[in-house]
Write an enzyme that holds these catalytic residues in place. Structure first.
Site, PDB file in Angstrom:
ATOM      1  N   HIS A  40      33.856  29.996  47.985  1.00 53.25           N
ATOM      2  CA  HIS A  40      33.345  31.352  47.846  1.00 53.25           C
ATOM      3  C   HIS A  40      32.221  31.440  46.818  1.00 53.25           C
ATOM      4  CE1 HIS A  40      33.278  35.665  48.012  1.00 53.25           C
ATOM      5  NE2 HIS A  40      33.713  35.806  46.780  1.00 53.25           N
ATOM      6  N   ASP A  99      40.724  46.867  33.467  1.00 56.77           N
ATOM      7  CA  ASP A  99      41.667  47.892  33.908  1.00 56.77           C
ATOM      8  C   ASP A  99      41.141  48.637  35.135  1.00 56.77           C
ATOM      9  OD1 ASP A  99      43.402  47.213  31.879  1.00 56.77           O
ATOM     10  OD2 ASP A  99      42.717  48.801  30.525  1.00 56.77           O
ATOM     11  N   SER A 106      29.356  38.302  47.170  1.00 59.18           N
ATOM     12  CA  SER A 106      30.704  38.870  47.166  1.00 59.18           C
ATOM     13  C   SER A 106      30.633  40.388  46.974  1.00 59.18           C
ATOM     14  CB  SER A 106      31.535  38.183  46.078  1.00 59.18           C
ATOM     15  OG  SER A 106      32.901  38.447  46.235  1.00 59.18           O
TER      16      SER A 106
END
Length: 265
Positions: free
Chosen positions: A244, A184, A92
């Site tokens: 995935h 974040d 990924s």
């Protein structure tokens, strides 16, 4: 004044055979591949790297694939690749880092396995936006156990394997909990994470195994020309009944495919 490069944490598995380096995906960490690395022994030894903003590696202020690839390349050059090239596996997001690394530093890589990702920009990152939002809404100050976190995430993230994977990054910190991922920064960087740098002249001429989960849409026929343009010696293997997170869903098949590829004459 230039900031010091982020330091990377790595775990070694095995002592014999050629070296395989693993790069995990978004929200992951090197130890996600521990089961796979153990299955490759004694034929191959492995290095499981925590990418920046994940695991025990340092956090950064921005996200950039070229910077991450160069950072990993310098780590390899000063450690396991100091005496010669290594095999590289990336899943990924880690697959994109691995592809960029192979294109920019081909002398470090003898062969490459790219797991359920393509060298193209993904139009939507809504799935990951949802996952990060679900994790961020957990009140870590009120959390009593990882089991409680799992219960709270069952409604927004019903897939047990995905929850278990994500919760590997939730660790105790004193009497409370903290995330080992920079939620974040990763949240605000989703457009960059979904993208891929443009390469107009570079190619990697070594052997490349492109592994796809049959139930995933991250590898598509339409993406094959872009993959072949950068990696002329690419071959595709599709693992049935896998989504995935191929290595977590079908670890035995995944390990066997990697071992056959990296030990081929």
């Amino acid at each position: 004044m230039t900031a010091e490069p982020a330091q990377l944490h790595a775990q070694h598995v095995g002592e014999t055979g050629e070296t395989v380096v693993f790069l995990h995906g978004l929200f992951g960490q090197g130890k996600n591949f521990t089961q796979i690395a153990k299955a490759l022994t004694p034929d191959l030894q492995s290095v499981l790297i925590d990418l920046p903003n994940h695991g025990d590696s340092e956090w950064t202020e921005t996200f950039d694939y070229i910077e991450q690839a160069d950072l990993v390349a310098e780590h390899l050059r000063s450690t396991v690749a100091s005496d010669g090239p290594v095999h590289l596996v990336g899943h990924s997001m880690g697959g994109k880092v691995a592809m960029v690394l192979a294109l920019r530093h081909p002398e470090l890589i003898s062969s490459l396995a790219v797991v359920d990702i393509s060298p193209v920009a993904r139009e939507s990152m809504g799935e990951f936006d949802h996952l990060i939002g679900s994790l961020s809404r957990l009140d870590l100050a009120e959390l009593s156990s990882r089991g409680e976190a799992d219960e709270l995430l069952q409604e927004p993230i019903p897939e047990r394997i995905v929850r278990g994977f994500l919760l590997q990054s939730l660790v105790r910190d004193g009497e409370g909990f903290r995330w080992r991922v920079n939620l974040d920064l990763l949240h605000e960087s989703l457009p960059q994470i979904g993208g891929f740098p443009e390469f107009t002249e570079e190619t990697f001429e070594g052997p490349v195994l492109w592994i796809a989960g049959a139930e995933s849409d991250y590898v598509q026929d339409d993406f094959a020309p872009a993959m072949r343009a950068l990696f002329p010696r690419v071959s595709l293997t599709t693992i049935k009944d896998a989504g995935h997170w191929v290595h977590a869903e079908k670890p035995e098949v995944f390990s066997a495919v990697l071992k056959a590829f990296f030990t081929a004459d």
